[in-house]
Write an enzyme that holds these catalytic residues in place. Structure first.
Site, PDB file in Angstrom:
ATOM      1  N   GLY A 136      24.015  35.789  46.890  1.00  0.00           N
ATOM      2  CA  GLY A 136      25.118  36.011  47.892  1.00  0.00           C
ATOM      3  C   GLY A 136      24.600  36.186  49.217  1.00  0.00           C
ATOM      4  O   GLY A 136      25.254  35.478  50.152  1.00  0.00           O
ATOM      5  N   ASN A 177      23.561  32.733  50.723  1.00  0.00           N
ATOM      6  CA  ASN A 177      24.828  31.804  50.974  1.00  0.00           C
ATOM      7  C   ASN A 177      25.494  32.345  52.318  1.00  0.00           C
ATOM      8  O   ASN A 177      26.016  31.419  53.030  1.00  0.00           O
ATOM      9  CB  ASN A 177      25.580  31.753  49.789  1.00  0.00           C
ATOM     10  CG  ASN A 177      25.128  31.167  48.729  1.00  0.00           C
ATOM     11  OD1 ASN A 177      24.103  30.380  48.894  1.00  0.00           O
ATOM     12  ND2 ASN A 177      25.544  31.644  47.391  1.00  0.00           N
ATOM     13  N   SER A 203      36.305  40.193  44.133  1.00  0.00           N
ATOM     14  CA  SER A 203      37.317  39.195  43.635  1.00  0.00           C
ATOM     15  C   SER A 203      38.281  40.063  42.874  1.00  0.00           C
ATOM     16  O   SER A 203      38.122  41.463  42.655  1.00  0.00           O
ATOM     17  CB  SER A 203      36.662  38.330  42.812  1.00  0.00           C
ATOM     18  OG  SER A 203      35.934  39.007  41.628  1.00  0.00           O
ATOM     19  N   GLU A 259      36.397  41.548  39.758  1.00  0.00           N
ATOM     20  CA  GLU A 259      35.572  42.542  40.276  1.00  0.00           C
ATOM     21  C   GLU A 259      36.216  43.933  40.738  1.00  0.00           C
ATOM     22  O   GLU A 259      35.842  45.225  40.517  1.00  0.00           O
ATOM     23  CB  GLU A 259      34.695  42.173  41.558  1.00  0.00           C
ATOM     24  CG  GLU A 259      33.741  41.451  41.234  1.00  0.00           C
ATOM     25  CD  GLU A 259      33.156  40.589  42.412  1.00  0.00           C
ATOM     26  OE1 GLU A 259      32.155  39.910  42.166  1.00  0.00           O
ATOM     27  OE2 GLU A 259      33.643  40.916  43.637  1.00  0.00           O
ATOM     28  N   GLY A 319      41.650  33.701  43.725  1.00  0.00           N
ATOM     29  CA  GLY A 319      41.793  32.666  43.230  1.00  0.00           C
ATOM     30  C   GLY A 319      43.148  31.542  43.764  1.00  0.00           C
ATOM     31  O   GLY A 319      43.275  31.837  44.799  1.00  0.00           O
ATOM     32  N   GLY A 368      45.498  33.443  45.763  1.00  0.00           N
ATOM     33  CA  GLY A 368      45.512  33.757  47.410  1.00  0.00           C
ATOM     34  C   GLY A 368      44.633  34.935  47.488  1.00  0.00           C
ATOM     35  O   GLY A 368      43.688  35.057  46.975  1.00  0.00           O
ATOM     36  N   VAL A 382      31.359  27.178  42.758  1.00  0.00           N
ATOM     37  CA  VAL A 382      30.260  27.826  43.358  1.00  0.00           C
ATOM     38  C   VAL A 382      30.383  28.037  44.832  1.00  0.00           C
ATOM     39  O   VAL A 382      30.412  27.229  45.708  1.00  0.00           O
ATOM     40  CB  VAL A 382      28.994  26.926  43.035  1.00  0.00           C
ATOM     41  CG1 VAL A 382      27.765  27.362  43.659  1.00  0.00           C
ATOM     42  CG2 VAL A 382      28.816  26.820  41.564  1.00  0.00           C
ATOM     43  N   ASP A 439      31.259  33.745  48.805  1.00  0.00           N
ATOM     44  CA  ASP A 439      30.159  33.435  50.007  1.00  0.00           C
ATOM     45  C   ASP A 439      30.700  33.068  51.220  1.00  0.00           C
ATOM     46  O   ASP A 439      30.648  33.419  52.301  1.00  0.00           O
ATOM     47  CB  ASP A 439      29.093  33.303  49.475  1.00  0.00           C
ATOM     48  CG  ASP A 439      28.409  33.905  48.279  1.00  0.00           C
ATOM     49  OD1 ASP A 439      28.681  35.272  48.121  1.00  0.00           O
ATOM     50  OD2 ASP A 439      27.614  33.290  47.443  1.00  0.00           O
TER      51      ASP A 439
END
Length: 313
Positions: free
Chosen positions: A43, A46, A189, A192, A228, A231, A254, A258
């Site tokens: 994380g 990136n 996210s 999460e 995702g 939005g 991927v 980040d």
């Protein structure tokens, strides 16, 4: 625009990210790859990569060990990232992404990472004690052996030094950081956030309520939830802002989160208002998924998509 500030990033469980492409995925049979790419990952690393691409200054603090740890160090040098390595005995993990050309599907293999000894994670805290930065971005999972409240300890340390902390983690790492309270910005996210709250959060209204509870409880000043294709949502004490996803072809997931976080922090550190920084982050997340699995968001794509995000909101 305000003068550019310096950030430090913390990656407790970095990776060497290996990306392959094959025509078709088979079991048992040997599959010859068409391409292969090796990148420094995890994380915080990136975040630093994208932040530097955008023109900022970032110093990467990370744990690294074994033969793979030396390889990671070399990859960071190839990317010309300023680095502070905290040595550990365990071997740095290697994560693999395989793109099946025939279906367009991507398969990702991510190890849990090496065991970290108490003396090693304490040395990490010692190094952070003298970190010179305007923001600290703590991003990624906790390695085995690191205590659940480690990010909380980092937040407490940085709060004493008046350095805002940006947190992006999951599971115990997210909970341990937020329980301390006083996080500047947290970026979960939707998955999460569901794990953190223990609730399904079936619609944007319930997501907004969960985010506002984090703000209202003093855990974080700002909460940016990435969802995702649905939005993203920004919550603060003043208001909530829900913005749609950018309509693009997804090539890889991927590094999207980040890239989002890095661009948002870049904009904040450049003096942008929080909501404009949020839009810039959405553009960067979209820019990342346009690229194959070995790459992150590119500045020219971020800025082009940012104009689309502004026009749509």
């Amino acid at each position: 625009m305000a003068a550019m500030m310096n950030i430090a990033t913390l990656t407790l469980n970095p990776t060497i990210d290996v990306a392959y492409e094959v025509d078709h995925v088979y079991h048992t049979r040997k599959m010859r790859t068409k391409t292969e790419f090796y990148s420094p990952g995890g994380g915080g690393i990136n975040v630093a990569r994208v932040y530097v691409r955008l023109g900022g200054n970032a110093r990467s603090y990370y744990l690294s060990g074994g033969a793979t740890g030396h390889a990671l160090d070399g990859l960071l040098d190839l990317h010309q990232l300023v680095r502070n390595r905290i040595p550990i005995k365990g071997h740095t993990r290697v994560a693999t992404a395989v793109l099946e050309r025939e279906s367009g599907k991507e398969y990702r293999l991510v190890p849990s990472g090496p065991m970290v000894e108490p003396a090693e994670w304490r040395q990490c805290l010692n190094q952070l004690q003298t970190a010179q930065c305007d923001y600290l971005v703590a991003s990624g999972s906790l390695s085995p052996g690191i205590p659940d409240d480690f990010y909380g300890q980092v937040v407490a340390m940085m709060t004493e030094r008046s350095i805002p902390v940006v947190l992006d983690s999951s599971g115990a790492g997210l909970r341990g950081g937020l329980e301390q309270g006083g996080v500047f910005l947290v970026k979960p996210s939707i998955g999460e956030l569901r794990q953190f709250t223990g609730r399904d959060l079936p619609d944007t209204e319930s997501v907004g309520r969960a985010a506002m509870q984090i703000v209202g409880g003093g855990h974080a000043q700002y909460v940016a939830v990435t969802m995702g294709h649905e939005g993203a949502l920004l919550a603060s004490a003043e208001r909530q802002l829900l913005l749609p996803a950018v309509d693009i072809e997804v090539r890889s997931a991927v590094g999207a989160g980040d890239s989002f976080l890095s661009a948002m922090v870049f904009a904040i550190s450049s003096g942008w208002e929080i909501e404009e920084a949020f839009r810039f982050g959405i553009a960067a997340g979209a820019a990342a998924v346009m690229n194959p699995g070995h790459d992150l968001a590119r500045p020219e794509d971020i800025r082009r998509l940012y104009s689309q995000v502004r026009a749509a909101s």
